[in-house]
Scaffold this motif. Structure first.
Motif, PDB file in Angstrom:
ATOM      1  N   THR A   1       1.504   5.120   0.703  1.00  0.00           N
ATOM      2  CA  THR A   1       0.656   4.848  -0.454  1.00  0.00           C
ATOM      3  C   THR A   1      -0.575   4.026  -0.080  1.00  0.00           C
ATOM      4  O   THR A   1      -1.629   4.175  -0.710  1.00  0.00           O
ATOM      5  CB  THR A   1       1.455   4.128  -1.554  1.00  0.00           C
ATOM      6  N   VAL A   2      -0.471   3.229   0.958  1.00  0.00           N
ATOM      7  CA  VAL A   2      -1.600   2.420   1.394  1.00  0.00           C
ATOM      8  C   VAL A   2      -2.762   3.306   1.871  1.00  0.00           C
ATOM      9  O   VAL A   2      -3.932   2.893   1.772  1.00  0.00           O
ATOM     10  CB  VAL A   2      -1.161   1.393   2.465  1.00  0.00           C
ATOM     11  N   LEU A   3      -2.493   4.496   2.335  1.00  0.00           N
ATOM     12  CA  LEU A   3      -3.564   5.394   2.779  1.00  0.00           C
ATOM     13  C   LEU A   3      -4.494   5.721   1.609  1.00  0.00           C
ATOM     14  O   LEU A   3      -5.724   5.631   1.740  1.00  0.00           O
ATOM     15  CB  LEU A   3      -2.986   6.687   3.372  1.00  0.00           C
ATOM     16  N   THR A   4      -3.927   6.088   0.488  1.00  0.00           N
ATOM     17  CA  THR A   4      -4.742   6.415  -0.683  1.00  0.00           C
ATOM     18  C   THR A   4      -5.556   5.202  -1.134  1.00  0.00           C
ATOM     19  O   THR A   4      -6.736   5.323  -1.461  1.00  0.00           O
ATOM     20  CB  THR A   4      -3.843   6.916  -1.826  1.00  0.00           C
ATOM     21  N   GLU A   5      -4.925   4.037  -1.112  1.00  0.00           N
ATOM     22  CA  GLU A   5      -5.635   2.817  -1.498  1.00  0.00           C
ATOM     23  C   GLU A   5      -6.831   2.570  -0.582  1.00  0.00           C
ATOM     24  O   GLU A   5      -7.934   2.256  -1.043  1.00  0.00           O
ATOM     25  CB  GLU A   5      -4.688   1.618  -1.451  1.00  0.00           C
ATOM     26  N   MET A   6      -6.626   2.738   0.717  1.00  0.00           N
ATOM     27  CA  MET A   6      -7.707   2.498   1.678  1.00  0.00           C
ATOM     28  C   MET A   6      -8.811   3.540   1.552  1.00  0.00           C
ATOM     29  O   MET A   6      -9.996   3.211   1.646  1.00  0.00           O
ATOM     30  CB  MET A   6      -7.152   2.488   3.102  1.00  0.00           C
ATOM     31  N   LEU A   7      -8.430   4.789   1.348  1.00  0.00           N
ATOM     32  CA  LEU A   7      -9.428   5.857   1.224  1.00  0.00           C
ATOM     33  C   LEU A   7     -10.263   5.705  -0.046  1.00  0.00           C
ATOM     34  O   LEU A   7     -11.381   6.227  -0.114  1.00  0.00           O
ATOM     35  CB  LEU A   7      -8.761   7.225   1.257  1.00  0.00           C
TER      36      LEU A   7
ATOM     37  N   LYS B   1     -15.333   1.256   5.274  1.00  0.00           N
ATOM     38  CA  LYS B   1     -13.899   1.081   5.487  1.00  0.00           C
ATOM     39  C   LYS B   1     -13.161   2.395   5.257  1.00  0.00           C
ATOM     40  O   LYS B   1     -12.312   2.803   6.059  1.00  0.00           O
ATOM     41  CB  LYS B   1     -13.329   0.011   4.539  1.00  0.00           C
ATOM     42  N   ALA B   2     -13.471   3.051   4.147  1.00  0.00           N
ATOM     43  CA  ALA B   2     -12.814   4.315   3.819  1.00  0.00           C
ATOM     44  C   ALA B   2     -13.078   5.359   4.907  1.00  0.00           C
ATOM     45  O   ALA B   2     -12.174   6.112   5.290  1.00  0.00           O
ATOM     46  CB  ALA B   2     -13.288   4.823   2.464  1.00  0.00           C
ATOM     47  N   ASN B   3     -14.289   5.388   5.424  1.00  0.00           N
ATOM     48  CA  ASN B   3     -14.645   6.338   6.468  1.00  0.00           C
ATOM     49  C   ASN B   3     -13.869   6.069   7.755  1.00  0.00           C
ATOM     50  O   ASN B   3     -13.376   6.996   8.406  1.00  0.00           O
ATOM     51  CB  ASN B   3     -16.156   6.301   6.731  1.00  0.00           C
ATOM     52  N   ARG B   4     -13.738   4.796   8.134  1.00  0.00           N
ATOM     53  CA  ARG B   4     -12.974   4.461   9.336  1.00  0.00           C
ATOM     54  C   ARG B   4     -11.506   4.864   9.188  1.00  0.00           C
ATOM     55  O   ARG B   4     -10.898   5.374  10.133  1.00  0.00           O
ATOM     56  CB  ARG B   4     -13.081   2.954   9.644  1.00  0.00           C
ATOM     57  N   VAL B   5     -10.954   4.651   8.015  1.00  0.00           N
ATOM     58  CA  VAL B   5      -9.561   5.046   7.762  1.00  0.00           C
ATOM     59  C   VAL B   5      -9.423   6.565   7.846  1.00  0.00           C
ATOM     60  O   VAL B   5      -8.482   7.076   8.459  1.00  0.00           O
ATOM     61  CB  VAL B   5      -9.073   4.504   6.400  1.00  0.00           C
ATOM     62  N   MET B   6     -10.356   7.291   7.261  1.00  0.00           N
ATOM     63  CA  MET B   6     -10.314   8.760   7.323  1.00  0.00           C
ATOM     64  C   MET B   6     -10.397   9.231   8.765  1.00  0.00           C
ATOM     65  O   MET B   6      -9.632  10.102   9.183  1.00  0.00           O
ATOM     66  CB  MET B   6     -11.453   9.361   6.503  1.00  0.00           C
ATOM     67  N   GLN B   7     -11.288   8.663   9.542  1.00  0.00           N
ATOM     68  CA  GLN B   7     -11.414   9.044  10.945  1.00  0.00           C
ATOM     69  C   GLN B   7     -10.123   8.764  11.712  1.00  0.00           C
ATOM     70  O   GLN B   7      -9.697   9.581  12.527  1.00  0.00           O
ATOM     71  CB  GLN B   7     -12.596   8.324  11.600  1.00  0.00           C
ATOM     72  N   ALA B   8      -9.503   7.626  11.446  1.00  0.00           N
ATOM     73  CA  ALA B   8      -8.240   7.292  12.114  1.00  0.00           C
ATOM     74  C   ALA B   8      -7.144   8.264  11.701  1.00  0.00           C
ATOM     75  O   ALA B   8      -6.394   8.777  12.545  1.00  0.00           O
ATOM     76  CB  ALA B   8      -7.823   5.855  11.778  1.00  0.00           C
ATOM     77  N   MET B   9      -7.041   8.548  10.412  1.00  0.00           N
ATOM     78  CA  MET B   9      -6.009   9.452   9.900  1.00  0.00           C
ATOM     79  C   MET B   9      -6.154  10.858  10.491  1.00  0.00           C
ATOM     80  O   MET B   9      -5.164  11.503  10.824  1.00  0.00           O
ATOM     81  CB  MET B   9      -6.080   9.500   8.374  1.00  0.00           C
TER      82      MET B   9
ATOM     83  N   ASP C   1       0.485   6.522  10.822  1.00  0.00           N
ATOM     84  CA  ASP C   1       0.859   5.202  11.331  1.00  0.00           C
ATOM     85  C   ASP C   1       0.132   4.159  10.494  1.00  0.00           C
ATOM     86  O   ASP C   1      -1.098   4.019  10.591  1.00  0.00           O
ATOM     87  CB  ASP C   1       0.468   5.103  12.809  1.00  0.00           C
ATOM     88  N   ILE C   2       0.878   3.438   9.668  1.00  0.00           N
ATOM     89  CA  ILE C   2       0.277   2.463   8.760  1.00  0.00           C
ATOM     90  C   ILE C   2      -0.479   1.384   9.513  1.00  0.00           C
ATOM     91  O   ILE C   2      -1.592   1.008   9.123  1.00  0.00           O
ATOM     92  CB  ILE C   2       1.349   1.852   7.832  1.00  0.00           C
ATOM     93  N   GLU C   3       0.077   0.885  10.606  1.00  0.00           N
ATOM     94  CA  GLU C   3      -0.602  -0.170  11.361  1.00  0.00           C
ATOM     95  C   GLU C   3      -1.922   0.344  11.934  1.00  0.00           C
ATOM     96  O   GLU C   3      -2.928  -0.378  11.942  1.00  0.00           O
ATOM     97  CB  GLU C   3       0.297  -0.720  12.465  1.00  0.00           C
ATOM     98  N   GLY C   4      -1.949   1.579  12.405  1.00  0.00           N
ATOM     99  CA  GLY C   4      -3.197   2.183  12.891  1.00  0.00           C
ATOM    100  C   GLY C   4      -4.229   2.299  11.788  1.00  0.00           C
ATOM    101  O   GLY C   4      -5.426   2.075  12.009  1.00  0.00           O
ATOM    102  N   LEU C   5      -3.788   2.626  10.573  1.00  0.00           N
ATOM    103  CA  LEU C   5      -4.707   2.678   9.438  1.00  0.00           C
ATOM    104  C   LEU C   5      -5.255   1.290   9.132  1.00  0.00           C
ATOM    105  O   LEU C   5      -6.450   1.131   8.887  1.00  0.00           O
ATOM    106  CB  LEU C   5      -3.987   3.216   8.209  1.00  0.00           C
ATOM    107  N   ARG C   6      -4.381   0.296   9.172  1.00  0.00           N
ATOM    108  CA  ARG C   6      -4.804  -1.091   8.884  1.00  0.00           C
ATOM    109  C   ARG C   6      -5.825  -1.582   9.908  1.00  0.00           C
ATOM    110  O   ARG C   6      -6.785  -2.273   9.559  1.00  0.00           O
ATOM    111  CB  ARG C   6      -3.605  -2.016   8.833  1.00  0.00           C
ATOM    112  N   ARG C   7      -5.607  -1.215  11.182  1.00  0.00           N
ATOM    113  CA  ARG C   7      -6.570  -1.631  12.217  1.00  0.00           C
ATOM    114  C   ARG C   7      -7.930  -0.986  11.923  1.00  0.00           C
ATOM    115  O   ARG C   7      -8.967  -1.656  11.997  1.00  0.00           O
ATOM    116  CB  ARG C   7      -6.062  -1.239  13.597  1.00  0.00           C
ATOM    117  N   ALA C   8      -7.936   0.284  11.599  1.00  0.00           N
ATOM    118  CA  ALA C   8      -9.197   0.966  11.315  1.00  0.00           C
ATOM    119  C   ALA C   8      -9.864   0.374  10.072  1.00  0.00           C
ATOM    120  O   ALA C   8     -11.086   0.175  10.039  1.00  0.00           O
ATOM    121  CB  ALA C   8      -8.951   2.462  11.111  1.00  0.00           C
TER     122      ALA C   8
END
Length: 157
Positions: free
Chosen positions: A118-124, A131-139, A146-153
């Motif tokens: 669920t944190v992915l949707t929140e970040m996106l 921030k949203a773009n970095r999360v999308m690129q990581a995903m 990987d939630i921790e990888g999303l958090r780092r991005a």
């Protein structure tokens, strides 16, 4: 009874698939099994439909024959709150199936699932597009999310 119920077409293993899905998700059970009669179109006595509940959601599986198969155009999203939940569902549903990308997998029956924290949707949906773009690129680089990888991005700025 819910108003809209997913109805899944299997060749001849609807009962096996329903039992598998019930074993994967908590608060799940097979509700009923119906059989073909003399009128067919499948052999009398064979399983026609299996009604089952996955974590409170009703489904029906049909042994309809080989005419239709699943495609990734339809998938089920499973919202997860922890990495442990992501890992557990990913391992169970992908066993005998195929890991795809970005949290998508195809199970042993050819049905597509998205295992999504669920944190992915929140970040996106963050107000900061960087921030949203970095999360999308990581995903987009991930197979299983990987939630921790999303958090780092998300935090790199």
């Amino acid at each position: 009874m819910q108003k809209i119920t997913p109805f899944l077409w299997f060749e001849d293993n609807a009962e096996e698939a329903a039992n598998f899905y019930v074993s994967v998700f908590k608060n799940s059970r097979v509700v009923s099994i119906s059989h073909y009669g003399e009128a067919g179109p499948r052999p009398a006595g064979t399983v026609m439909t299996v009604s089952f509940v996955l974590d409170g959601e009703e489904f029906v599986a049909l042994n309809g024959g080989p005419e239709f198969t699943f495609s990734p155009a339809i998938s089920f999203v499973v919202n997860c709150t922890t990495q442990e939940e992501v890992d557990e569902l990913w391992a169970k549903l992908s066993a005998g199936g195929k890991e795809v990308q970005c949290g998508w997998l195809e199970d042993r029956y050819g049905l597509s699932w998205q295992i999504v924290p669920t944190v992915l949707t929140e970040m996106l949906n963050d107000a900061d597009p960087a921030k949203a773009n970095r999360v999308m690129q990581a995903m987009l680089q991930m197979v299983k999310i990987d939630i921790e990888g999303l958090r780092r991005a998300y935090g790199n700025g």
